[in-house]
Enzyme design. Structure first.
Site, PDB file in Angstrom:
ATOM      1  N   HIS A  72      12.810  -7.244  -2.841  1.00  0.00           N
ATOM      2  CA  HIS A  72      12.971  -6.721  -1.476  1.00  0.00           C
ATOM      3  C   HIS A  72      13.050  -7.892  -0.501  1.00  0.00           C
ATOM      4  O   HIS A  72      12.118  -8.666  -0.401  1.00  0.00           O
ATOM      5  CB  HIS A  72      11.774  -5.857  -1.083  1.00  0.00           C
ATOM      6  CG  HIS A  72      11.723  -4.544  -1.787  1.00  0.00           C
ATOM      7  ND1 HIS A  72      10.961  -3.500  -1.362  1.00  0.00           N
ATOM      8  CD2 HIS A  72      12.383  -4.102  -2.880  1.00  0.00           C
ATOM      9  CE1 HIS A  72      11.131  -2.473  -2.168  1.00  0.00           C
ATOM     10  NE2 HIS A  72      11.982  -2.815  -3.108  1.00  0.00           N
ATOM     11  N   TYR A 201       6.121   0.853   6.452  1.00  0.00           N
ATOM     12  CA  TYR A 201       4.752   0.951   6.967  1.00  0.00           C
ATOM     13  C   TYR A 201       4.826   1.744   8.268  1.00  0.00           C
ATOM     14  O   TYR A 201       5.496   1.321   9.211  1.00  0.00           O
ATOM     15  CB  TYR A 201       4.186  -0.443   7.255  1.00  0.00           C
ATOM     16  CG  TYR A 201       3.834  -1.238   6.026  1.00  0.00           C
ATOM     17  CD1 TYR A 201       4.806  -1.955   5.330  1.00  0.00           C
ATOM     18  CD2 TYR A 201       2.518  -1.291   5.563  1.00  0.00           C
ATOM     19  CE1 TYR A 201       4.477  -2.690   4.194  1.00  0.00           C
ATOM     20  CE2 TYR A 201       2.176  -2.032   4.437  1.00  0.00           C
ATOM     21  CZ  TYR A 201       3.163  -2.719   3.754  1.00  0.00           C
ATOM     22  OH  TYR A 201       2.823  -3.446   2.630  1.00  0.00           O
ATOM     23  N   PRO A 293      -5.796  -2.819   1.323  1.00  0.00           N
ATOM     24  CA  PRO A 293      -4.483  -2.942   0.670  1.00  0.00           C
ATOM     25  C   PRO A 293      -3.280  -3.044   1.624  1.00  0.00           C
ATOM     26  O   PRO A 293      -2.162  -3.259   1.165  1.00  0.00           O
ATOM     27  CB  PRO A 293      -4.376  -1.678  -0.185  1.00  0.00           C
ATOM     28  CG  PRO A 293      -5.359  -0.723   0.375  1.00  0.00           C
ATOM     29  CD  PRO A 293      -6.436  -1.526   1.022  1.00  0.00           C
ATOM     30  N   LYS A 297      -2.174  -7.741  -0.801  1.00  0.00           N
ATOM     31  CA  LYS A 297      -2.544  -9.115  -1.163  1.00  0.00           C
ATOM     32  C   LYS A 297      -3.521  -9.280  -2.323  1.00  0.00           C
ATOM     33  O   LYS A 297      -3.687 -10.392  -2.825  1.00  0.00           O
ATOM     34  CB  LYS A 297      -3.166  -9.815   0.063  1.00  0.00           C
ATOM     35  CG  LYS A 297      -2.191 -10.044   1.198  1.00  0.00           C
ATOM     36  CD  LYS A 297      -1.093 -10.976   0.783  1.00  0.00           C
ATOM     37  CE  LYS A 297      -0.117 -11.242   1.890  1.00  0.00           C
ATOM     38  NZ  LYS A 297       1.194 -11.645   1.396  1.00  0.00           N
ATOM     39  N   TYR A 385       3.597 -12.211   4.773  1.00  0.00           N
ATOM     40  CA  TYR A 385       3.868 -11.124   3.831  1.00  0.00           C
ATOM     41  C   TYR A 385       4.476 -11.653   2.527  1.00  0.00           C
ATOM     42  O   TYR A 385       4.108 -11.208   1.443  1.00  0.00           O
ATOM     43  CB  TYR A 385       4.799 -10.089   4.496  1.00  0.00           C
ATOM     44  CG  TYR A 385       4.798  -8.760   3.786  1.00  0.00           C
ATOM     45  CD1 TYR A 385       3.714  -7.894   3.872  1.00  0.00           C
ATOM     46  CD2 TYR A 385       5.888  -8.357   3.021  1.00  0.00           C
ATOM     47  CE1 TYR A 385       3.708  -6.674   3.212  1.00  0.00           C
ATOM     48  CE2 TYR A 385       5.888  -7.137   2.356  1.00  0.00           C
ATOM     49  CZ  TYR A 385       4.798  -6.302   2.458  1.00  0.00           C
ATOM     50  OH  TYR A 385       4.793  -5.102   1.799  1.00  0.00           O
TER      51      TYR A 385
HETATM   52  P1  RFL Z   1      -9.496  -6.373 -11.721  1.00  0.00           P
HETATM   53  O1  RFL Z   1      -8.083  -5.987 -11.795  1.00  0.00           O
HETATM   54  O2  RFL Z   1     -10.462  -5.395 -11.147  1.00  0.00           O
HETATM   55  O3  RFL Z   1      -9.941  -6.780 -13.194  1.00  0.00           O
HETATM   56  C1  RFL Z   1     -11.284  -6.961 -13.550  1.00  0.00           C
HETATM   57  C2  RFL Z   1     -11.412  -6.671 -15.039  1.00  0.00           C
HETATM   58  O4  RFL Z   1     -12.755  -6.924 -15.440  1.00  0.00           O
HETATM   59  C3  RFL Z   1     -13.214  -5.849 -16.260  1.00  0.00           C
HETATM   60  N1  RFL Z   1     -14.685  -5.813 -16.144  1.00  0.00           N
HETATM   61  C4  RFL Z   1     -15.509  -6.321 -17.082  1.00  0.00           C
HETATM   62  N2  RFL Z   1     -15.251  -6.886 -18.263  1.00  0.00           N
HETATM   63  C5  RFL Z   1     -16.299  -7.304 -18.992  1.00  0.00           C
HETATM   64  N3  RFL Z   1     -17.584  -7.146 -18.594  1.00  0.00           N
HETATM   65  C6  RFL Z   1     -17.887  -6.575 -17.401  1.00  0.00           C
HETATM   66  N4  RFL Z   1     -19.166  -6.441 -17.027  1.00  0.00           N
HETATM   67  C7  RFL Z   1     -16.821  -6.135 -16.600  1.00  0.00           C
HETATM   68  N5  RFL Z   1     -16.734  -5.532 -15.386  1.00  0.00           N
HETATM   69  C8  RFL Z   1     -15.442  -5.353 -15.126  1.00  0.00           C
HETATM   70  C9  RFL Z   1     -12.513  -4.625 -15.693  1.00  0.00           C
HETATM   71  O5  RFL Z   1     -12.427  -3.576 -16.645  1.00  0.00           O
HETATM   72  C10 RFL Z   1     -11.128  -5.203 -15.351  1.00  0.00           C
HETATM   73  O6  RFL Z   1     -10.233  -5.111 -16.453  1.00  0.00           O
HETATM   74  O7  RFL Z   1      -9.703  -7.726 -10.895  1.00  0.00           O
HETATM   75  P2  RFL Z   1      -8.741  -9.019 -10.719  1.00  0.00           P
HETATM   76  O8  RFL Z   1      -8.257  -9.513 -12.040  1.00  0.00           O
HETATM   77  O9  RFL Z   1      -9.479  -9.916  -9.818  1.00  0.00           O
HETATM   78  O10 RFL Z   1      -7.446  -8.427  -9.970  1.00  0.00           O
HETATM   79  C11 RFL Z   1      -7.513  -7.922  -8.676  1.00  0.00           C
HETATM   80  C12 RFL Z   1      -6.480  -6.823  -8.474  1.00  0.00           C
HETATM   81  O11 RFL Z   1      -6.580  -5.874  -9.513  1.00  0.00           O
HETATM   82  C13 RFL Z   1      -6.642  -6.127  -7.115  1.00  0.00           C
HETATM   83  O12 RFL Z   1      -6.912  -7.071  -6.116  1.00  0.00           O
HETATM   84  C14 RFL Z   1      -5.368  -5.356  -6.705  1.00  0.00           C
HETATM   85  O13 RFL Z   1      -5.112  -4.273  -7.552  1.00  0.00           O
HETATM   86  C15 RFL Z   1      -5.500  -4.858  -5.255  1.00  0.00           C
HETATM   87  N6  RFL Z   1      -4.351  -4.042  -4.825  1.00  0.00           N
HETATM   88  C16 RFL Z   1      -3.152  -4.626  -4.463  1.00  0.00           C
HETATM   89  N7  RFL Z   1      -2.986  -5.953  -4.565  1.00  0.00           N
HETATM   90  C17 RFL Z   1      -1.779  -6.513  -4.306  1.00  0.00           C
HETATM   91  O14 RFL Z   1      -1.647  -7.742  -4.403  1.00  0.00           O
HETATM   92  N8  RFL Z   1      -0.679  -5.781  -3.916  1.00  0.00           N
HETATM   93  C18 RFL Z   1      -0.767  -4.447  -3.793  1.00  0.00           C
HETATM   94  O15 RFL Z   1       0.257  -3.800  -3.507  1.00  0.00           O
HETATM   95  C19 RFL Z   1      -2.039  -3.821  -4.032  1.00  0.00           C
HETATM   96  N9  RFL Z   1      -2.158  -2.495  -3.935  1.00  0.00           N
HETATM   97  C20 RFL Z   1      -4.451  -2.648  -4.796  1.00  0.00           C
HETATM   98  C21 RFL Z   1      -3.338  -1.898  -4.338  1.00  0.00           C
HETATM   99  C22 RFL Z   1      -5.590  -2.003  -5.248  1.00  0.00           C
HETATM  100  C23 RFL Z   1      -5.643  -0.635  -5.227  1.00  0.00           C
HETATM  101  N10 RFL Z   1      -6.817  -0.045  -5.737  1.00  0.00           N
HETATM  102  C24 RFL Z   1      -6.833   1.051  -6.620  1.00  0.00           C
HETATM  103  C25 RFL Z   1      -8.083  -0.719  -5.565  1.00  0.00           C
HETATM  104  C26 RFL Z   1      -3.377  -0.526  -4.301  1.00  0.00           C
HETATM  105  C27 RFL Z   1      -4.524   0.111  -4.725  1.00  0.00           C
HETATM  106  C28 RFL Z   1      -4.522   1.611  -4.633  1.00  0.00           C
HETATM  107  C1  PHB Z   2       2.010  -0.199  -3.549  1.00  0.00           C
HETATM  108  O1  PHB Z   2       3.223  -0.092  -3.834  1.00  0.00           O
HETATM  109  O2  PHB Z   2       1.119   0.270  -4.268  1.00  0.00           O
HETATM  110  C2  PHB Z   2       1.615  -0.897  -2.308  1.00  0.00           C
HETATM  111  C3  PHB Z   2       2.585  -1.500  -1.531  1.00  0.00           C
HETATM  112  C4  PHB Z   2       2.236  -2.146  -0.359  1.00  0.00           C
HETATM  113  C5  PHB Z   2       0.899  -2.181   0.027  1.00  0.00           C
HETATM  114  C6  PHB Z   2      -0.078  -1.597  -0.762  1.00  0.00           C
HETATM  115  C7  PHB Z   2       0.280  -0.940  -1.942  1.00  0.00           C
HETATM  116  O3  PHB Z   2       0.570  -2.787   1.193  1.00  0.00           O
END
Ligand code: RFL
Ligand code: PHB
Length: 391
Positions: A72, A201, A293, A297, A385
């Protein structure tokens, strides 16, 4: 068991750290609480910054991302019934974002790990860290009912916000900075082809809404909702009615509808701990910080942290010097705070706060008008961004 770097958690941070270390000939073992199917299907982030894409491609795990990711070059801000396009690529010298689901990144990294014959132990529990401030830290854990111990030189605490790593650092060492927001996001995945090629957005008097996607056949949508929202109160017809009320613009643009195949509520917070290291334990990703979110980031910050950590560990194993490792926290935090600021700002700009009055709403609209009409303001949004440089 013994290894050079013990890694807790097989999320994006843990898996990418293991891979970057492997490329430098450094051995690691990953301990993960869940099983492989679970981590490879957990629906989460979807937007990769240019900086993250470059990192994955350079690390040799970007082939499928380059083939299947949706590049994008712009993004829309929508308010007052109109969509305004921000041409990110034109404003940033050709940089862009790529839409590629987090669980696809996970699959690519797990595959790379298996090809490298690196160890990932799934389904571990009762993980505890010991002597992290000594020369030989240890991780004790249980797998299939059997207790084991992993001795390592260093530990990567990559176990997310609710993991054990951050909790293993004595309280007096860490300072936590936090802001909670008085709303959450209700997110859905719908079997509908995206009706816009780029993200939208939306600021609306009924609350924020975000249009995103996962593939040419899947639309991803979010609505600002109450923090304690009960999904049972949101049957599909109510979700679609609310989506259309917030998204539909004067020229009739709206998301295309389709069967809802996944629903969830995500709470919103900003959180940072300082420092991100203690003895031989290094925290990375959500274990050390959370962003709301709105700026997309979280995953990108996790990738940036482990790039810095891998560089520090590589310097140590190649030269015996620890200066990059010693500066790990300081190096990461400079970038993290800028990203925290951006994520907080995007959130404040686009959401309805119940404490706001008419003045605040007029101010938000004026700011949106400014951002979409001033090249300087647009450039600032665009460069944040698509991702700030690694350091
Ligand atoms: P994670 O992905 O939470 O992974 C941590 C891992 O550790 C395991 N774990 C353990 N393992 C062993 N022993 C324990 N005691 C443990 N406790 C936990 C877990 O099972 C897991 O596998 O952390 P990490 O690697 O730091 O990654 C971070 C990202 O996952 C997170 O920041 C993003 O998903 C946030 N996020 C977004 N980030 C973006 O950059 N762009 C996005 O568009 C974006 N959209 C989002 C998001 C997060 C969302 N949710 C559900 C929180 C949208 C959503 C809806
Ligand atoms: C997504 O596609 O899940 C998404 C995109 C942009 C955001 C957060 C989540 O700012």
């Amino acid at each position: 068991m013994r290894t050079q770097v013990g890694i807790i958690g097989a999320g994006p941070a843990g898996l990418l750290l293991a891979h970057l270390l492997h490329l430098e000939g450094i051995e690691s073992v990953i301990l993960e609480a869940r099983n492989r199917e679970y981590i490879e299907s957990r629906v989460r982030a979807g937007v990769l910054e240019q900086t993250t894409v470059d990192l994955l491609v350079q690390a040799g795990v970007g082939d499928r991302l380059k083939r299947e990711g949706l590049v994008h070059r712009g993004v829309y801000l929508s308010f007052d019934g109109r969509r305004h396009r921000i041409d990110m690529a034109e404003l940033t010298g050709g940089r862009s974002i790529t839409v590629y689901a987090q669980h696809e990144v996970i699959k690519d990294l797990v595959e790379a790990r298996l090809i490298a014959r690196g160890m990932i132990l799934f389904d571990v529990d009762e993980v505890t860290l010991h002597e992290v401030d000594q020369a030989r830290p240890r991780v004790r854990f249980r797998q299939h009912g059997q207790t084991s111990e992993l001795e390592c030189d260093f530990i990567g605490g990559c176990d997310g916000f609710h993991g054990v790593s951050r909790a293993s650092v004595p309280d007096h060492v860490l300072t936590a900075y936090e802001r909670r927001y008085p709303f959450a996001w209700l997110g859905i995945l719908a079997e509908a082809s995206p009706s816009s090629e780029e993200l939208v957005y939306t600021y609306h008097e009924r609350g924020f809404a975000l249009f995103s996607m996962r593939s040419p056949a899947l639309t991803r949508l979010y609505l600002q909702c109450e923090p304690d929202e009960d999904l049972a109160d949101w049957p599909d017809h109510r979700i679609w009615a609310e989506m259309l009320a917030r998204f539909t613009t004067r020229d009739g643009w709206a998301p295309r509808q389709g069967p809802v195949i996944q629903k969830g509520v995500t709470d919103m917070r900003s959180f940072v701990v300082e420092p991100m290291q203690y003895g031989r334990l290094y925290l990375a990703g959500d274990a050390a910080h959370i962003v709301p979110p709105t700026g997309a980031k979280g995953l990108n910050l996790a990738a940036a942290d482990v790039a810095v950590l891998a560089r520090g560990l590589t310097q140590f194993y190649k030269t015996g010097r620890r200066d990059w490792l010693d500066r790990y926290s300081e190096t990461c935090l400079r970038r993290i705070w800028k990203v925290q600021r951006f994520s907080w700002w995007m959130t404040s700009l686009l959401h309805r706060f119940s404490s706001d009055n008419d003045f605040d709403r007029r101010r938000q609209l004026a700011e949106l008008d400014y951002i979409t009409s001033s090249r300087a303001a647009m450039t600032s949004l665009a460069e944040n961004y698509v991702g700030l440089p690694l350091d």
